[in-house]
Enzyme design. Structure first.
Site, mmCIF file in Angstrom:
data_model
loop_
_atom_site.group_PDB
_atom_site.id
_atom_site.type_symbol
_atom_site.label_atom_id
_atom_site.label_comp_id
_atom_site.label_asym_id
_atom_site.label_seq_id
_atom_site.Cartn_x
_atom_site.Cartn_y
_atom_site.Cartn_z
ATOM 1 N N ASP A 125 0.863 -1.170 0.000
ATOM 2 C CA ASP A 125 0.000 0.000 0.000
ATOM 3 C C ASP A 125 0.904 1.226 0.000
ATOM 4 O O ASP A 125 1.785 1.354 0.844
ATOM 5 C CB ASP A 125 -0.865 -0.007 1.274
ATOM 6 C CG ASP A 125 -2.250 0.521 1.022
ATOM 7 O OD1 ASP A 125 -2.365 1.593 0.412
ATOM 8 O OD2 ASP A 125 -3.217 -0.149 1.437
ATOM 9 N N ASP A 130 -2.898 4.701 -2.420
ATOM 10 C CA ASP A 130 -3.939 5.302 -1.586
ATOM 11 C C ASP A 130 -4.337 6.683 -2.124
ATOM 12 O O ASP A 130 -3.467 7.500 -2.449
ATOM 13 C CB ASP A 130 -3.381 5.450 -0.161
ATOM 14 C CG ASP A 130 -4.434 5.825 0.850
ATOM 15 O OD1 ASP A 130 -5.363 5.026 1.048
ATOM 16 O OD2 ASP A 130 -4.335 6.925 1.439
ATOM 17 N N GLU A 132 -6.482 3.768 -5.658
ATOM 18 C CA GLU A 132 -7.745 3.963 -4.943
ATOM 19 C C GLU A 132 -8.260 5.342 -5.332
ATOM 20 O O GLU A 132 -7.591 6.351 -5.080
ATOM 21 C CB GLU A 132 -7.532 3.894 -3.430
ATOM 22 C CG GLU A 132 -8.846 3.972 -2.679
ATOM 23 C CD GLU A 132 -8.790 4.784 -1.409
ATOM 24 O OE1 GLU A 132 -9.612 4.550 -0.522
ATOM 25 O OE2 GLU A 132 -7.932 5.689 -1.289
ATOM 26 N N HIS A 191 -11.084 -2.906 3.653
ATOM 27 C CA HIS A 191 -10.962 -2.494 5.055
ATOM 28 C C HIS A 191 -11.725 -1.201 5.361
ATOM 29 O O HIS A 191 -11.694 -0.733 6.497
ATOM 30 C CB HIS A 191 -9.483 -2.298 5.387
ATOM 31 C CG HIS A 191 -8.885 -1.187 4.572
ATOM 32 N ND1 HIS A 191 -8.733 -1.285 3.206
ATOM 33 C CD2 HIS A 191 -8.455 0.050 4.909
ATOM 34 C CE1 HIS A 191 -8.228 -0.154 2.755
ATOM 35 N NE2 HIS A 191 -8.050 0.674 3.773
ATOM 36 N N ASP A 192 -12.349 -0.608 4.363
ATOM 37 C CA ASP A 192 -13.108 0.630 4.580
ATOM 38 C C ASP A 192 -14.612 0.430 4.419
ATOM 39 O O ASP A 192 -15.371 1.400 4.408
ATOM 40 C CB ASP A 192 -12.684 1.700 3.559
ATOM 41 C CG ASP A 192 -11.272 2.211 3.791
ATOM 42 O OD1 ASP A 192 -10.813 2.222 4.948
ATOM 43 O OD2 ASP A 192 -10.630 2.605 2.801
HETATM 44 C C1 NOJ Z 1 -7.985 5.298 2.089
HETATM 45 C C2 NOJ Z 1 -7.687 4.143 2.984
HETATM 46 O O1 NOJ Z 1 -8.224 2.980 2.415
HETATM 47 C C3 NOJ Z 1 -8.278 4.482 4.332
HETATM 48 O O2 NOJ Z 1 -8.274 3.379 5.187
HETATM 49 C C4 NOJ Z 1 -7.534 5.650 4.894
HETATM 50 O O3 NOJ Z 1 -8.144 6.077 6.072
HETATM 51 C C5 NOJ Z 1 -7.491 6.822 3.917
HETATM 52 N N1 NOJ Z 1 -7.259 6.432 2.570
HETATM 53 C C6 NOJ Z 1 -6.415 7.800 4.307
HETATM 54 O O4 NOJ Z 1 -5.150 7.272 3.984
#
Ligand code: NOJ
Ligand code: CA
Length: 555
Positions: free
Chosen positions: A97, A201, A263, A327-328
């Site tokens: 990541d 990210d 992402e 994970h989000d």
């Molecule tokens: C996206 C990530 O998936 C998330 O978990 C994170 O809080 C934010 N970006 C900030 O890096």
């Protein structure tokens, strides 16, 4: 064009919650090494590791203090190298990541940057003087932290710095060529070590809008935050982002045989094509948020419409991703399926649907055993920044605590962060100590050990799907055409590649359906044979049972 990363099934590991080997309650790299055979048996070919770098851990590692060292809670660089070698030995690649939008405020760069206006690292970050005695603009931070502003005043130099996320995560200034060079060097260091790519990210937010203008959008419901505007579009896809990614490609990505997945929030298919079109040489594919991580549950018809649009990206020589959770997000079986009556059926239907759509497939740890959302009794059990921040903002602005908690439970990012449930022992066998976040109390019923033995096993179904992907290139490279686009409950599509033709039927809901005659016609055309279904027998061409999913091979 054929590529290994198009054929891949990626297994996402949130190390902190995966498997703890030293009893400190925190998953670690040695835990992953121990479970590599499990990951291999699952048939996944790439591991994506959420951030494992040194970090004060305010956002579970997305706040990086040193990009070139492993956080000691997770292990050492030696452990990492061993993990990489052991994964490669099993034919599994590994991607890291890469968080380039911000660092931790404890990163050396920021420590220097805040010291003085003429510090050589000052321009690594985004500093502005006050405007009319207040913050430089009206932006709110995405975590609803503090009073809500995306700006933090720093006394030592009397200026504000920008933090779109936590104030402990200052945004970096990508207009600075020295920053760019430092980041390129750092990424090459990882690639030279042998890693196979990056998950980038918030990658479409690196370039900020010129002049940092106020957001024109009013605060989002249910509650605003003290007059600041949480508008995630402000820093998304700003002019200059494509040039930057192309540069990173020329300097780094394009020089190695790797995969790069970005992402990208606030991106639809029409915007995405400019990031992933092969000839543009930026990145390989993006995660969009149109299906997963959407606060509004999408219907079957909406999902079909979204998939049609994204397939266009493939037709235009770009590539896409297929995933329903990470994970989000909430757990997919709880969000899209039915985690009570039809847990097995809906978990396997969702898996079959994901694996038979065009794009690289991503499995989030625990998804393969049908792990569900968690229902913690109070906010004290929750850990992640967004849920906790939003909860307090709501309560402070008068919302009753129970209502506030209930409104956040279903979508809380902690749903996906409870430990992987390995067996029926305490804490699901994740740790012998006290876990950093409680296990889902249903670990006695849902765990890997049980799944290995169960007759109806979500885990075995996943193994079948990944094995089929190796055998049938139609799953990866096949054309994609929906039939009955408007059917409100069934998702039906054809895939075709080099003489092989499939018909896939997914019942997206818990009601029985009549087999539409259009689907029957397709089946009657060829010599259709059922390749895989998620019920053990009893298939008829008249009815499709709750959450039933089938793959037919027509040619
Ligand atoms: C996206 C990530 O998936 C998330 O978990 C994170 O809080 C934010 N970006 C900030 O890096
Ligand atoms: Ca540990």
């Amino acid at each position: 064009m054929k590529k290994w990363w198009k054929e891949a099934v990626v297994y996402q590991i949130y190390t902190k919650s995966f498997y703890d080997t030293n009893g400190d309650g925190i998953g670690d790299l040695r835990g992953i090494i121990e479970k590599l055979d499990y990951i291999q048996a699952l048939g996944t070919t790439v591991i994506w590791l959420n951030p494992i770098y040194s970090s004060p851990d305010v956002d579970n590692g997305y706040d990086i203090a040193d990009y070139q060292s492993i956080d000691e809670r997770y292990g050492t660089l030696e452990d990492f190298k061993e993990l990489l070698a052991e994964a490669h030995k099993r034919g599994i690649r590994l991607i890291m990541d890469m968080v380039l939008n911000h660092t931790s405020d404890e990163h050396m760069w920021f420590q220097e940057s805040r010291k003085s206006k003429d510090n050589p690292y000052r321009d690594f970050y985004i500093w502005r003087p006050a405007k009319d005695g207040k913050e430089p603009n009206n932006w709110g931070n995405y975590f609803y932290e503090g009073k809500g502003s995306a700006w933090e005043y720093d006394e030592s130099t009397g200026e504000y710095y920008l933090h779109n996320y936590s104030k402990k995560m200052p945004d970096l200034n990508w207009d600075n060529p020295r920053l760019k060079e430092a980041m390129c060097q750092m990424m090459r260091w990882w690639l030279d070590l042998g890693v196979d790519g990056f998950r980038m990210d918030a990658v479409n937010r690196l370039v900020k809008p010129k002049g940092l203008p106020d957001s024109p959008n009013p605060p989002t419901p249910p509650v605003g935050i003290y007059g600041y505007v949480v508008d995630r579009t402000m820093c998304a896809n700003c002019p200059g982002i494509h040039q930057l990614l192309h540069e990173l490609n020329q300097e780094v990505f394009g020089r190695y045989d790797i995969m790069v997945v970005g992402e990208t929030g606030n991106v639809d298919a029409a915007i995405a094509i400019d990031y992933v079109k092969e000839e543009r040489q930026e990145i390989d594919m993006v995660f969009h948020f149109e299906i997963a991580k959407n606060p509004v549950l999408k219907t079957a018809a909406q999902i079909k419409e979204i998939q049609r649009r994204w397939y266009h990206v493939v037709e235009q020589h770009g590539w896409i991703t297929q995933y329903l959770s990470n994970h989000d997000t909430p757990r997919q079986v709880s969000w899209f399926g039915d985690d009570e009556t039809y847990r097995y059926e809906s978990a396997t239907m969702l898996a079959l649907m994901t694996h038979t759509h065009p794009g690289t497939v991503y499995i989030y740890q625990g998804e393969e055993i049908g792990m569900t959302n968690v229902d913690f009794p109070s906010i004290d059990y929750y850990n992640e920044k967004y849920t906790v921040g939003k909860y307090h903002t709501m309560v402070e602005s008068g919302v009753d605590p129970e209502t506030a908690l209930n409104s956040l439970k279903k979508t809380s990012r902690d749903n996906d962060r409870t430990p992987v449930q390995w067996n029926s022992r305490e804490h699901g066998g994740f740790t012998t100590g006290t876990p950093w976040i409680n296990a889902n109390p249903n670990y006695k019923e849902i765990n890997v050990e049980k799944e290995e033995q169960a007759e109806r096993s979500v885990l075995r179904f996943y193994r079948t799907l990944t094995a089929m992907r190796r055998e049938h290139p139609v799953m990866v490279y096949g054309s994609y055409e929906q039939i009955l686009e408007d059917h409100p409950e069934l998702i039906i599509y054809k895939r075709e590649y080099q003489g092989e033709a499939w018909l896939v039927i997914c019942n997206f809901y818990g009601r029985e359906q009549i087999m539409p005659k259009e689907a029957l016609k397709e089946l009657e055309k060829g010599d259709a044979r059922l390749l895989l279904g998620n019920y053990q027998g009893g298939e008829t061409t008249e009815r499709i049972r709750p959450y039933e999913a089938r793959i037919y091979r027509c040619r």
